[in-house]
Design a protein around this motif. Structure first.
Motif, PDB file in Angstrom:
ATOM      1  N   TRP A  88      39.159  44.101  59.191  1.00 39.00           N
ATOM      2  CA  TRP A  88      40.002  44.082  60.432  1.00 39.00           C
ATOM      3  C   TRP A  88      41.596  44.395  59.647  1.00 39.00           C
ATOM      4  O   TRP A  88      42.556  45.221  60.205  1.00 39.00           O
ATOM      5  CB  TRP A  88      39.905  42.859  60.831  1.00 39.00           C
ATOM      6  N   ILE A  89      40.969  44.193  58.315  1.00 37.43           N
ATOM      7  CA  ILE A  89      43.116  44.225  57.489  1.00 37.43           C
ATOM      8  C   ILE A  89      42.617  45.908  56.839  1.00 37.43           C
ATOM      9  O   ILE A  89      43.944  46.318  57.349  1.00 37.43           O
ATOM     10  CB  ILE A  89      43.090  43.993  56.049  1.00 37.43           C
ATOM     11  N   GLU A  90      41.566  46.462  57.355  1.00 34.92           N
ATOM     12  CA  GLU A  90      41.377  47.733  56.801  1.00 34.92           C
ATOM     13  C   GLU A  90      42.078  48.581  58.115  1.00 34.92           C
ATOM     14  O   GLU A  90      42.869  50.048  58.026  1.00 34.92           O
ATOM     15  CB  GLU A  90      40.141  48.491  55.977  1.00 34.92           C
ATOM     16  N   ARG A  91      42.084  48.633  59.256  1.00 34.17           N
ATOM     17  CA  ARG A  91      42.251  48.989  60.739  1.00 34.17           C
ATOM     18  C   ARG A  91      43.916  48.748  60.490  1.00 34.17           C
ATOM     19  O   ARG A  91      44.412  49.265  60.761  1.00 34.17           O
ATOM     20  CB  ARG A  91      41.380  48.382  62.048  1.00 34.17           C
ATOM     21  N   LYS A  92      44.409  47.786  60.389  1.00 35.49           N
ATOM     22  CA  LYS A  92      45.770  47.015  60.562  1.00 35.49           C
ATOM     23  C   LYS A  92      46.799  48.045  59.596  1.00 35.49           C
ATOM     24  O   LYS A  92      47.329  47.990  59.843  1.00 35.49           O
ATOM     25  CB  LYS A  92      45.911  46.051  60.384  1.00 35.49           C
TER      26      LYS A  92
END
Length: 101
Positions: A88-92
């Motif tokens: 999720w952090i990578e996508r954001k």
């Protein structure tokens, strides 16, 4: 499924190690080795406790996720949630980077 989560955690750790200074990357590589399990667990606990007390000077909230990541190396039920959180952090991060262009 656990092997998939472990592979995701390894991928995120490799990404992180590639972006930190060489001495820190070498230390992270050593801490992640299976033979470093006895050093990894206390270090992870210290980081989690330091993250909980982030209101104090020097300690910070950054310590909590790092401690959870280290302990997830040894605790299989944490590998899934940590892999999803990192995804999720990578996508954001990528969305924010794309929006800046």
């Amino acid at each position: 499924m656990s092997n998939h989560h472990r592979a995701e955690l390894d991928r995120h750790f490799a990404w992180f190690e590639a972006r930190v200074p060489a001495p820190l990357a070498k230390f992270l590589g050593w801490v992640r080795k299976p033979s470093s399990r006895l050093a990894r667990a206390p270090l992870a606990i210290l980081l989690i406790v330091g993250g909980i007390f982030s209101f104090l000077p020097v300690l910070g909230l950054w310590m909590l996720p790092l401690g959870l990541l280290l302990i997830a190396q040894d605790v299989p039920f944490l590998q899934g949630p940590m892999a999803r959180m990192l995804g999720w952090i990578e996508r954001k991060w990528m969305e924010r980077k794309a929006a800046k262009r």
